[in-house]
Scaffold this motif. Sequence first.
Motif, short mmCIF file in Angstrom:
data_model
loop_
_atom_site.label_atom_id
_atom_site.label_comp_id
_atom_site.label_asym_id
_atom_site.label_seq_id
_atom_site.Cartn_x
_atom_site.Cartn_y
_atom_site.Cartn_z
N ILE A 221 0.84 -1.20 0.00
CA ILE A 221 0.00 0.00 0.00
C ILE A 221 0.88 1.25 0.00
O ILE A 221 0.39 2.35 -0.21
CB ILE A 221 -0.94 0.01 1.24
CG1 ILE A 221 -1.69 -1.30 1.34
CG2 ILE A 221 -1.95 1.12 1.16
CD1 ILE A 221 -2.55 -1.36 2.59
N ALA A 222 2.17 1.07 0.23
CA ALA A 222 3.11 2.20 0.27
C ALA A 222 2.81 3.14 1.42
O ALA A 222 2.54 4.32 1.23
CB ALA A 222 3.13 2.95 -1.04
N LEU A 223 2.85 2.59 2.63
CA LEU A 223 2.75 3.44 3.81
C LEU A 223 4.16 3.77 4.26
O LEU A 223 5.08 3.03 4.01
CB LEU A 223 2.04 2.69 4.93
CG LEU A 223 0.60 2.31 4.66
CD1 LEU A 223 0.12 1.39 5.75
CD2 LEU A 223 -0.27 3.55 4.62
N VAL A 224 4.26 4.90 4.97
CA VAL A 224 5.55 5.21 5.56
C VAL A 224 5.79 4.21 6.67
O VAL A 224 4.89 3.94 7.44
CB VAL A 224 5.51 6.64 6.11
CG1 VAL A 224 6.72 6.96 6.93
CG2 VAL A 224 5.32 7.61 4.96
N PRO A 225 6.95 3.65 6.90
CA PRO A 225 8.20 3.87 6.19
C PRO A 225 8.51 2.93 5.04
O PRO A 225 9.65 2.67 4.75
CB PRO A 225 9.22 3.66 7.32
CG PRO A 225 8.61 2.60 8.15
CD PRO A 225 7.12 2.76 8.04
N LEU A 282 2.13 8.95 10.18
CA LEU A 282 3.41 9.16 9.50
C LEU A 282 3.23 9.29 8.00
O LEU A 282 3.85 10.14 7.36
CB LEU A 282 4.35 7.98 9.78
CG LEU A 282 5.10 8.01 11.09
CD1 LEU A 282 5.88 6.71 11.24
CD2 LEU A 282 6.06 9.18 11.14
N SER A 283 2.36 8.44 7.43
CA SER A 283 2.15 8.49 5.98
C SER A 283 1.62 9.83 5.56
O SER A 283 2.09 10.43 4.59
CB SER A 283 1.19 7.41 5.53
OG SER A 283 1.64 6.15 5.90
N VAL A 298 4.31 14.22 -11.73
CA VAL A 298 4.02 12.82 -11.46
C VAL A 298 4.55 12.43 -10.09
O VAL A 298 3.90 11.72 -9.32
CB VAL A 298 4.62 11.91 -12.56
CG1 VAL A 298 4.34 10.47 -12.25
CG2 VAL A 298 4.06 12.28 -13.89
N ARG A 299 5.73 12.91 -9.75
CA ARG A 299 6.26 12.64 -8.41
C ARG A 299 5.39 13.28 -7.34
O ARG A 299 5.17 12.72 -6.27
CB ARG A 299 7.68 13.18 -8.29
CG ARG A 299 8.73 12.30 -8.91
CD ARG A 299 10.11 12.87 -8.69
NE ARG A 299 10.72 12.32 -7.51
CZ ARG A 299 11.46 11.21 -7.49
NH1 ARG A 299 11.67 10.55 -8.60
NH2 ARG A 299 11.99 10.78 -6.38
N LEU A 300 4.87 14.46 -7.66
CA LEU A 300 3.98 15.14 -6.74
C LEU A 300 2.75 14.29 -6.48
O LEU A 300 2.33 14.08 -5.34
CB LEU A 300 3.58 16.48 -7.37
CG LEU A 300 3.02 17.57 -6.51
CD1 LEU A 300 3.55 18.89 -7.01
CD2 LEU A 300 1.53 17.59 -6.59
N LEU A 301 2.16 13.74 -7.55
CA LEU A 301 1.00 12.88 -7.38
C LEU A 301 1.37 11.59 -6.66
O LEU A 301 0.55 11.02 -5.93
CB LEU A 301 0.36 12.57 -8.74
CG LEU A 301 -0.38 13.75 -9.38
CD1 LEU A 301 -0.82 13.42 -10.78
CD2 LEU A 301 -1.57 14.13 -8.53
N ALA A 302 2.61 11.13 -6.84
CA ALA A 302 3.04 9.93 -6.12
C ALA A 302 3.04 10.18 -4.62
O ALA A 302 2.49 9.40 -3.84
CB ALA A 302 4.44 9.51 -6.59
N TYR A 303 3.65 11.29 -4.21
CA TYR A 303 3.66 11.60 -2.78
C TYR A 303 2.27 11.86 -2.27
O TYR A 303 1.92 11.53 -1.14
CB TYR A 303 4.59 12.79 -2.50
CG TYR A 303 6.04 12.40 -2.45
CD1 TYR A 303 6.91 12.76 -3.46
CD2 TYR A 303 6.52 11.63 -1.39
CE1 TYR A 303 8.24 12.39 -3.41
CE2 TYR A 303 7.84 11.26 -1.34
CZ TYR A 303 8.70 11.64 -2.36
OH TYR A 303 10.01 11.27 -2.32
N MET A 309 -3.21 7.48 1.29
CA MET A 309 -3.32 6.19 1.96
C MET A 309 -3.29 6.38 3.47
O MET A 309 -3.92 5.63 4.21
CB MET A 309 -2.20 5.26 1.52
CG MET A 309 -2.46 4.65 0.17
SD MET A 309 -4.04 3.80 0.11
CE MET A 309 -4.91 4.77 -1.09
N GLY A 310 -2.54 7.38 3.92
CA GLY A 310 -2.55 7.69 5.34
C GLY A 310 -3.94 8.07 5.81
O GLY A 310 -4.42 7.59 6.85
#
Lengths: 481, 488
Positions: A221-225, A282-283, A298-303, A309-310
């Motif tokens: 899901i790509a949560l931090v960390p 954290l996410s 695109v990187r902005l939308l990635a972050y 998801m957080g």
Amino acid sequence: MITTTYRWLGPALMLSAFSFLLFGVDAWTRIPTAGNRRLTFWMTLVAVIATACVIPMAPVEGVSFAHHMLVWDGLSYFFSWITVIAMLLLVLLSENFADFDGLRLSTYYGLLLMSAAGLIFLVSANDFIMVFLGVELFAVPSFILAGYLRHHERSTEAAVKLLLIGAFSSAMLIYGIAIVYGITGSTSLTELRDHAYLLSKMAPLGYIGIFFIVVSFGLKIALVPFHVWVPDVFEGAPKPIAALLSTAPKLAGAAIALRVFNLILPGGGFNYLMMFAVMSGLSMTLGNILGLKQTNVVRLLAYSSIAHMGYLLMGLVSGGTTGITGVYIYAWVYLFMNLGAFAVVISLSKALGSDELEAYAGLGKRSPMSAALLSFFLISLTGVPPTAGFVAKFYLFQSAYQSGWVWLVILAALNSVISAAYYFKVIHWMYFRDPVSVAPLPLTTAVRLTLATTSFFTLAIGLAPQMFITAAQALSVIPRP
Amino acid sequence: MHVLSLLTWLPLAGGLGILALPKEQTKAIRVIAALASGAVFIISLWLWAHYPGEVPEFKFVEKFDWIPAFNIHYFLAVDGLSLPLLILTTLLSLLAIISSFHIQERVKEYFFFFLVLETAMIGVFLALDLFLFYVFWELTLIPMYFLIGIWGGPRKDFAAIKFFLFTFFGSVFMLIAILAMYFQTDPHTFDYAELLARGTTFNVRFQMIVFIGLYLGFSVKIPAFPLHTWLPLAHVEAPTAVSVILAGVLLKMGLYGLMRFSFPLLPVAAHQAAYAIAIIAVINVVYGAVCALAQTDIKRMIAYSSINHMGYAMLGLVSLQVIGFHGAVFQMVSHGLIAGALFLLVGVIYDRAHTRDINIFGGMSERMPVFMGITMLVCFASLGLPPLAGFPGEFLCFLGGFQSYPYLTAISLIGVLITAAFFLVLIKKIFMGTFNKKWEALSDMNLRELIVTAPLLLLIVGIGVFPSVVLDPVSTTLIHLYDLLKLP
């Protein structure tokens, strides 16, 4: 009954069948002519629509089939629809994606459908083995899809990164499942509910097993960390695949996390809520803070997807009926907002030449419709009324507040403000800067259709959410006592 | 007849109509914008004429189910508190739209955003369901962001985003406070009338926390020290008409929110926090005035003077006396008119000279006598000279303030002195002295500028001489508010 089992397996089977059909088309064609492309496009479209037609209605409490390894309940139904709609919009977006000019797309579409089948398996899993199967069935095609532009270095890099992370997370998952199996004696989720007390009894081994499973979910899901792979993969992969990765697997992963951690484990008295709350916090925070410095859209939308998801995890943390309904609502709204934003980015990528913010300068004058729609989606992602993003965030806020997670609500509220800073940076470049060139930016029919659908839902759910909320509440699977 | 819904949505309908026009037809766009806001203004006057002021209850109530899942209603109503502010909004919007007729760039988007902004502002003053109020409150942010950021001055980008982030930051705390009140009542409700019926039984600690949350949201808009730093920047960089709306209407939303929601629903917290807010009000007054004195940009001076004037209104409000409430409402109305007029006048000179530095003008009375006369009148009104509009407001606020906080009120009188000082400095530097030959070619005010300034002038003099025109319809509501605040 065998026939009823096939009924519940309908969507997955339909998608797999068409996927193999498309692989067959790929084997028979060599040169990517316009005819081939059109054939594969329409075949895929038919596949997705056919799948949508065979998604069965089910009683909300669920029907388990395939020796109780799979279950079809409100959760599976809702998230299968999310997957199918995501696929539909992605097929529309992929067809006119400029980087795909001159490529054969039959394998691409075949793999896309296969990964969708994997997601549908994932959300109907009632057994850890099925969870693993679903995860892998989605992951392996996604590796290939991420590297589809094999002559672009960044695409291959994205594929390798995704492969390494995917392999790592699958290894963690299977190891965690093995430990849990060892302790409880079964991989079935229904039996896990009864035996979950054994996990705390066999501490710390039980906790280690769950820890591995959580790490694997976090990576997926790509949560931090566990988020570090996201920006590079999104930037390198073909943009429709970045759009896919930002929505479908994350939402399906959240769905299965909901099933495991909200519906099953609480019966065993296993308290992990604080862990998820911390990951959620954290996410949100890290996703937004890191997004502030980005100059590539695109990187902005990635972050931004990491941050969202957080927020979504807040619903999981809140638990109860409202929390679960909150996850449903947020998933649906997020799908449309995010795909809408990606749709604009995809349609403009070739014409603008680059994804840097500077390329978007003056878009308000060059293509008022695209700029207006992108602004609308970004405003919805921020969570400003009267958009759907606000309604979804509000639902999660109220469910989290009701469950007592007030600090999480305050953190999420502050994060909305932080996220506004970078979403509005894009709007700033589009409207407050002068354009560098006045070349026209055409929008194809497929993209227009996608934009119309996504913007309709983003506005309609923002203004009149009642119908949708009732539907989501009806489908919410209540944790069994 | 759903008058209030008509009032709220007619500007938006006008805006959507404008979107449908091709962007070359600037004349049609302007006409539609003027017609839409003109119609809204006339309807609001009708509302005023038909408003029965004898009872403090809500009138012209419209209440429909909107989101039953959360017990959210579409609840609009008007009472003595919202009525003067509503008319101020519609009047200033109409005048601002007319004064924007000289904008040549991206006319369509400009008037569209303006009309959406008008819908949102009217909605804020009419909404009585807290969720609906929040939606309209946030809805003002987006058009303002675009209006400042596209048609603004040199630092418009920073001004626009600072305005947005500051206000959004305050609003999210407002949202959490609203949620807290929602969950505290049983059955959960966002409805102001029901919260009022149930709300005074909230325990003190809860009231205080919710009050602070709401206050954070409102204080950004007032703007109260220390969350006021967005204001000078936004005012200076915004185009003239947007500054008029910002100073005239948006600043009133904060105090309106305090009077409408914070005070009646959280009376104990209001009493406990009143002294702290009074101190902040005094800081606004004195600090705002001193900062204004230090400025060389005319618009910045007026921006800081807005902070100063809202300080008076704040002081009147937190005095928690009936007369203070009257002063606060009157000050809001008069400041809206006066600041609106001031910004329009600054726009006049900026359009001609393309600079706002007070040091390079001089002796303009030779070239622009009408302009000088009107500006002097408005400046005197702003510094509180009887019988102009500024005086009753400030005086009533001080009367109320003196009853509750005599020493603080005494300190804030320094603000009056400094305000007088900087306005006189302004007049001297622009109009008196030797004529600067650089401005030979400047013309006096033209017809359009006179048309938009004239109604404001008439009202400034009119309500200064007859303050009961504003205060009479409001009186019963304010006395009722005072009763609601009386501690048992």
